[in-house]
Design an enzyme around this catalytic site. Structure first.
Site, PDB file in Angstrom:
ATOM      1  N   TYR A   1      -8.811  -7.945   6.626  1.00 19.87           N
ATOM      2  CA  TYR A   1      -9.771  -7.289   5.747  1.00 19.87           C
ATOM      3  C   TYR A   1     -10.989  -8.197   5.544  1.00 19.87           C
ATOM      4  O   TYR A   1     -11.120  -9.217   6.201  1.00 19.87           O
ATOM      5  CB  TYR A   1      -9.070  -6.879   4.450  1.00 19.87           C
ATOM      6  CG  TYR A   1      -7.968  -5.876   4.721  1.00 19.87           C
ATOM      7  CD1 TYR A   1      -8.248  -4.632   5.298  1.00 19.87           C
ATOM      8  CD2 TYR A   1      -6.626  -6.179   4.473  1.00 19.87           C
ATOM      9  CE1 TYR A   1      -7.246  -3.723   5.599  1.00 19.87           C
ATOM     10  CE2 TYR A   1      -5.620  -5.267   4.765  1.00 19.87           C
ATOM     11  CZ  TYR A   1      -5.931  -4.044   5.334  1.00 19.87           C
ATOM     12  OH  TYR A   1      -4.946  -3.140   5.643  1.00 19.87           O
TER      13      TYR A   1
ATOM     14  N   ASN B   1      -5.436  -5.423  12.523  1.00 21.94           N
ATOM     15  CA  ASN B   1      -6.859  -5.063  12.476  1.00 21.94           C
ATOM     16  C   ASN B   1      -7.695  -5.861  13.465  1.00 21.94           C
ATOM     17  O   ASN B   1      -8.852  -6.197  13.214  1.00 21.94           O
ATOM     18  CB  ASN B   1      -7.414  -5.224  11.052  1.00 21.94           C
ATOM     19  CG  ASN B   1      -6.948  -4.116  10.117  1.00 21.94           C
ATOM     20  OD1 ASN B   1      -6.873  -2.957  10.525  1.00 21.94           O
ATOM     21  ND2 ASN B   1      -6.643  -4.457   8.877  1.00 21.94           N
TER      22      ASN B   1
ATOM     23  N   THR C   1       0.849  -1.191   0.000  1.00 20.84           N
ATOM     24  CA  THR C   1       0.000   0.000   0.000  1.00 20.84           C
ATOM     25  C   THR C   1       0.882   1.236   0.000  1.00 20.84           C
ATOM     26  O   THR C   1       1.714   1.417   0.891  1.00 20.84           O
ATOM     27  CB  THR C   1      -0.913  -0.002   1.232  1.00 20.84           C
ATOM     28  OG1 THR C   1      -1.731  -1.163   1.205  1.00 20.84           O
ATOM     29  CG2 THR C   1      -1.794   1.237   1.265  1.00 20.84           C
TER      30      THR C   1
ATOM     31  N   HIS D   1      -7.364 -10.950  -2.065  1.00 23.25           N
ATOM     32  CA  HIS D   1      -6.806 -10.608  -0.756  1.00 23.25           C
ATOM     33  C   HIS D   1      -7.735 -11.149   0.338  1.00 23.25           C
ATOM     34  O   HIS D   1      -8.776 -10.576   0.630  1.00 23.25           O
ATOM     35  CB  HIS D   1      -6.677  -9.089  -0.642  1.00 23.25           C
ATOM     36  CG  HIS D   1      -5.812  -8.618   0.488  1.00 23.25           C
ATOM     37  ND1 HIS D   1      -5.401  -9.433   1.513  1.00 23.25           N
ATOM     38  CD2 HIS D   1      -5.276  -7.398   0.753  1.00 23.25           C
ATOM     39  CE1 HIS D   1      -4.655  -8.733   2.355  1.00 23.25           C
ATOM     40  NE2 HIS D   1      -4.558  -7.499   1.906  1.00 23.25           N
TER      41      HIS D   1
ATOM     42  N   ASN E   1      -4.800 -10.314   6.460  1.00 29.31           N
ATOM     43  CA  ASN E   1      -4.504  -9.078   7.178  1.00 29.31           C
ATOM     44  C   ASN E   1      -5.710  -8.338   7.755  1.00 29.31           C
ATOM     45  O   ASN E   1      -5.705  -7.113   7.873  1.00 29.31           O
ATOM     46  CB  ASN E   1      -3.700  -8.126   6.281  1.00 29.31           C
ATOM     47  CG  ASN E   1      -2.365  -8.705   5.882  1.00 29.31           C
ATOM     48  OD1 ASN E   1      -1.964  -9.764   6.358  1.00 29.31           O
ATOM     49  ND2 ASN E   1      -1.657  -8.027   5.001  1.00 29.31           N
TER      50      ASN E   1
ATOM     51  N   GLN F   1      -4.299  -7.159  -7.154  1.00 22.78           N
ATOM     52  CA  GLN F   1      -4.854  -7.703  -5.910  1.00 22.78           C
ATOM     53  C   GLN F   1      -6.234  -7.100  -5.645  1.00 22.78           C
ATOM     54  O   GLN F   1      -6.380  -5.886  -5.459  1.00 22.78           O
ATOM     55  CB  GLN F   1      -3.938  -7.423  -4.720  1.00 22.78           C
ATOM     56  CG  GLN F   1      -4.386  -8.222  -3.490  1.00 22.78           C
ATOM     57  CD  GLN F   1      -3.624  -7.867  -2.237  1.00 22.78           C
ATOM     58  OE1 GLN F   1      -3.658  -6.727  -1.784  1.00 22.78           O
ATOM     59  NE2 GLN F   1      -2.940  -8.849  -1.664  1.00 22.78           N
TER      60      GLN F   1
END
Length: 366
Positions: free
Chosen positions: A184, A239, A30, A179, A182, A103
């Site tokens: 999400y 997260n 990112t 994805h 992580n 992605q």
């Protein structure tokens, strides 16, 4: 001649139908350089072209819809205009003989209403907020309690993935990576620390994996499965994530993915430096999970040139993904071959800004 050139990292291989000239993969990073309207820019084309000597580039996370956005400056893949802008980037990578996959990304609850259309709440499997603060256009603010998606809304998310996959194909990408890592949206559904549903998408691991598998099936209705990868992160607490039994959860998910003929599985093996697990958080040895996957495996998380070569030489991994090294070193492939030092990137320029700290890192030849 540097003996490292004889490393297995410098042999050609295939991830499904993706023909890699070396086994060094650029992990998704990112960088928050998109323009208004989540538009990719010409500067991004320069950035990716500089790194095209990687065997494969996985693009930064690209949101599949306006509701999938979680950070200022991240690009999208939900409009025809965005797809055309991405084509300039794929063309730049291909001009240097590189490969690039996009992605597909939906952040779910890892967002804020100030980033959402109409100021709506972020969405998630359950109405559970992430602990801590989120970066917003107004500075750091507490994460909000998200809206729990209805079954009908989940159907809509699946279609957004399908639509984004079509636009990625139109943009000239060589494939896509889903994805699922992580913390999400797909990871939120998969791990029971974020998913407290009692319907067909919650409770049992079979139910919690349902959205991930539906998305894979939707994307592979557009792309050949041999050009689709999936990224998972069984141990990453980022997260606010955890799972009560990560071995059971991820062995099931990997076994189901294994039946679908995908190009590769990309695992963030440990914590990726993105956060520390809470005390007593269950963890899983990735080595115990790998027997549930028989396809090409891309290892990720803290590898050096030597440890990456060992992973490939032993057959443990088909290729190895490097993340942060590619920020400050557009020529990671050459630097590893020469045994040259890897430059540390300037942390002040990691997220957002212009060319400085993005496209102005000089390669070895310079």
């Amino acid at each position: 001649m540097n003996t490292f050139l004889h490393s297995p990292l410098y042999t050609a291989t295939h991830l499904g139908d993706l023909a890699l000239r070396n086994r060094i993969v650029m992990a998704p990073l990112t960088r928050c350089r998109a323009a208004q309207g989540d538009m990719p820019t010409p500067l991004m084309a320069t950035y990716y072209q500089q790194r095209a000597t990687a065997g494969l580039i996985v693009s930064e996370g690209v949101q599949i819809s306006p509701r999938g956005k979680g950070y200022v400056g991240t690009p999208g893949i939900y409009t025809e205009a965005q797809s055309r802008a991405w084509r300039r980037i794929t063309s730049a990578v291909h001009a240097r003989g590189g490969l690039i996959v996009l992605q597909l990304w939906h952040v779910g609850r890892a967002s804020h209403s100030s980033l959402q259309p109409g100021g709506a709440l972020p969405v998630a499997p359950s109405a559970l907020a992430i602990p801590g603060l989120v970066h917003t256009p107004r500075g750091k603010l507490p994460f909000e309690t998200p809206h729990a998606l209805t079954v009908e809304e989940i159907d809509g998310v699946v279609e957004e993935y399908r639509h984004a996959a079509r636009l990625a194909m139109d943009a000239g990408f060589d494939g896509v990576e889903i994805h699922g890592a992580n913390g999400y949206l797909l990871d939120q559904f998969l791990r029971d620390g974020a998913n407290r549903r009692t319907d067909a998408y919650g409770g049992s691991v079979q139910n919690r994996a349902r959205l991930l598998l539906r998305v894979v099936d939707a994307v592979t209705s557009v792309w050949p499965a041999s050009r689709v990868g999936v990224r998972l992160s069984p141990n990453n607490p980022f997260n606010g994530m955890r799972d009560s039994d990560p071995f059971r959860t991820f062995s099931y998910a990997m076994a189901q993915l294994d039946t679908r003929g995908l190009a590769y599985l990309h695992l963030v093996e440990h914590q990726a430096g993105l956060g520390q697990p809470e005390a007593g958080m269950p963890m899983v040895d990735v080595q115990r999970l790998l027997p549930y996957w028989h396809g090409a495996y891309v290892a990720n998380d803290g590898y050096t040139g030597d440890s990456a070569a060992a992973a490939v030489s032993s057959g443990r991994a088909r290729a190895v993904a490097f993340g942060v090294p590619f920020i400050g070193n557009p020529d990671v492939v050459a630097r590893l071959a020469e045994g040259a030092a890897l430059r540390r990137p300037d942390p002040a320029t990691l997220y957002g800004g212009g060319a400085h700290g993005y496209t102005d890192y000089a390669p070895l030849a310079a």
